[in-house]
Write a protein that holds these residues in place. Structure first.
Motif, PDB file in Angstrom:
ATOM      1  N   SER A 125       0.827  -1.203   0.000  1.00 49.68           N
ATOM      2  CA  SER A 125       0.000   0.000   0.000  1.00 49.68           C
ATOM      3  C   SER A 125       0.858   1.247   0.000  1.00 49.68           C
ATOM      4  N   ARG A 126       2.037   1.178   0.697  1.00 50.82           N
ATOM      5  CA  ARG A 126       2.920   2.330   0.728  1.00 50.82           C
ATOM      6  C   ARG A 126       3.440   2.633  -0.683  1.00 50.82           C
ATOM      7  N   SER A 161       0.695   4.320  -2.708  1.00 53.73           N
ATOM      8  CA  SER A 161       0.506   5.729  -2.347  1.00 53.73           C
ATOM      9  C   SER A 161       1.579   6.595  -2.975  1.00 53.73           C
ATOM     10  N   SER A 164      -0.109   8.120   6.809  1.00 59.50           N
ATOM     11  CA  SER A 164      -0.696   7.940   5.480  1.00 59.50           C
ATOM     12  C   SER A 164      -0.240   9.083   4.591  1.00 59.50           C
TER      13      SER A 164
END
Length: 483
Positions: free
Chosen positions: A2-3, A6, A338
């Motif tokens: 997910s990092r 992003s 995030s």
């Protein structure tokens, strides 16, 4: 995983914006071309002629007027309101510039939640403790936010110029009404002197009536003159009171507290005012600079309206700690963060964006006309004031001669009447001529002094812009002007 997603989203958004960033939101502001006369129709322009000083009213040599000017500059309500508008405009600049910086917020606090398990009859409550910082930033690829800040800056300059316009209007008004009041005192004194002279003639006629050298008709004729002269005094007194009331408003004082220590215009100096080059006038008129600053703001608002058609890019990031127990709240395992990028593209706005762009263009066209009118008006004001000062000076000189001739004629007629060598009609004619000449001379003095005030005002009243191109430079040098 997910990092990496992003990070890829952020990089992709930035790359897309950079690829589209060449859009032209211009045109950049350019000062409109205006015709400038080579000289003044009513006077010779001298290249080294001194422009009015900021304290131009001191040239009249009236300490009382100087004191009034100080009071007006400190207490006038219109000027105070203009200063407040400058503060409002400065605040709008800060508001408009805020989107150019990231928005950062801190948050902290416990939260109670419930979880439901199929094997448990009742929900199980639990608490989480969170503290963190979040930030968001809109990337100003199109220069929309910078253009909005430029528009606010130009409006702030316009507010400052407006303050100077108000200040010049106030001090000019004080000088004009002060001279009006003094001139009315001169006219009142003339009226009283005329009345005293007429009463002396009436006494002479009555004496001659008693000895048979004058008739009752002669007495009635002179009594009519006396009554008419007495009737001229109350209207002048009313005008004088109104002039004091106007001064009271300009000085922000109660009318009962306004008194004049001076009694006449005659002792005041009459300054010589030489106009400078017409090409320099526009930089010395705050109203012209105000009109241009408004035009600059309108030009920047067109860029804002155009930029609204393009997508906006926003980066958001947050980080902090979250835990079910305070004991391990700050441990590495409790850290959260995030990073995201978002793109928003207007698709359907019901015509609002096109309407705003059309409005901004029309507003720019309007203010262009306002600026051009301000330029023409500036030159016209100077020409009018130069003509008024020249003609009133000539008129005063001629009228002074007329008064002297009328006084001489009246004295001769009065002497001849007293010895019986002329009739009363001749005395009445020369008397009326003298009275009218004296009153007209007092009126011309007022007109001449007020014409000088108008000339000082038309030449800018000593005002100078600290940076003649400051507003235009700010508009064309900032990031919001990029293509």
């Amino acid at each position: 995983m997910s990092r990496r997603i992003s990070h890829a989203a952020v990089i992709g958004a930035v790359a897309l914006a950079a690829a589209l960033g060449g859009c032209d939101l211009g045109p950049d502001y350019k000062r409109p071309d205006t015709a400038t006369p080579g000289g003044w129709r009513e006077g010779d322009a001298a290249e080294n002629a001194p422009w009015p000083a900021a304290n131009w009213w001191q040239a009249f040599g009236s300490p009382e007027l100087n004191d009034m000017m100080t009071t007006a500059q400190q207490a006038n309500a219109d000027l105070g309101a203009a200063i407040a508008r400058v503060k409002q405009a400065d605040a709008q600049v800060r508001i408009a510039g805020a989107p150019l910086l990231p928005s950062v917020q801190a948050n902290a606090g416990p939260a109670t939640q419930q979880v439901v398990f199929p094997t448990v009859a009742a929900p199980i409550p639990y608490s989480t403790y969170t503290v963190g910082i979040s930030a968001s930033y809109e990337i100003d690829f199109w220069g929309k936010n910078a253009a909005a800040r430029d528009a606010a800056k130009a409006s702030a300059f316009a507010s400052r110029y407006d303050q100077q316009v108000v200040a010049l209007t106030v001090v000019s008004g004080v000088a004009s009404m002060y001279f009006q009041a003094l001139g009315l005192q001169d006219r009142l004194q003339v009226a009283r002197d005329n009345l005293a002279n007429a009463e002396n003639v009436l006494k002479l006629v009555r004496d001659q009536t008693r000895i048979g050298t004058a008739t009752d008709l002669n007495v009635a004729q002179q009594e009519t003159v006396v009554a008419a002269l007495r009737a001229t005094i109350p209207p002048l007194q009313q005008q004088f009171a109104q002039a004091l009331d106007a001064l009271a408003i300009l000085l922000n004082r109660l009318p009962a507290n306004v008194r004049l220590s001076a009694q006449s215009l005659v002792p005041l100096r009459v300054p010589v005012v030489a106009p400078g080059l017409p090409s320099e006038l526009l930089e010395r008129r705050p109203d012209v600079r105000q009109a241009e600053a408004q035009l600059i703001a309108a030009n920047a608002n067109i860029k804002v309206a155009r930029a609204a058609f393009f997508p906006s890019f926003t980066l958001t990031a947050s980080g902090g700690f979250q835990s079910l127990a305070l004991t391990n709240f700050l441990s590495p395992a409790s850290a959260i963060y995030s990073l995201a990028a978002s793109l928003a593209q207007p698709i359907f706005e019901g015509g609002a964006l096109r309407g705003q762009l059309a409005y901004s263009k029309a507003r720019n066209e309007e203010l262009l006309q306002v600026y051009q009118k301000a330029v023409i008006s500036a030159f016209s004001n100077v020409e009018d004031a130069l003509a008024a000062t020249s003609r009133t000076a000539e008129q005063q000189e001629s009228q002074q001669v007329a008064v002297e001739k009328a006084r001489r004629a009246y004295e001769v007629a009065q002497l001849q009447y007293s010895v019986g060598s002329t009739d009363l009609l001749t005395v009445l004619q020369t008397q009326n001529a003298l009275f009218s000449a004296n009153d007209l001379l007092a009126q011309i003095r007022i007109a001449r002094m007020q014409a000088l005030v108008s000339l000082f005002r038309a030449l800018g009243g000593g005002w100078q812009d600290s940076g003649p191109q400051a507003v235009a430079t700010a508009a064309t040098a900032s990031p919001g002007s990029r293509r």
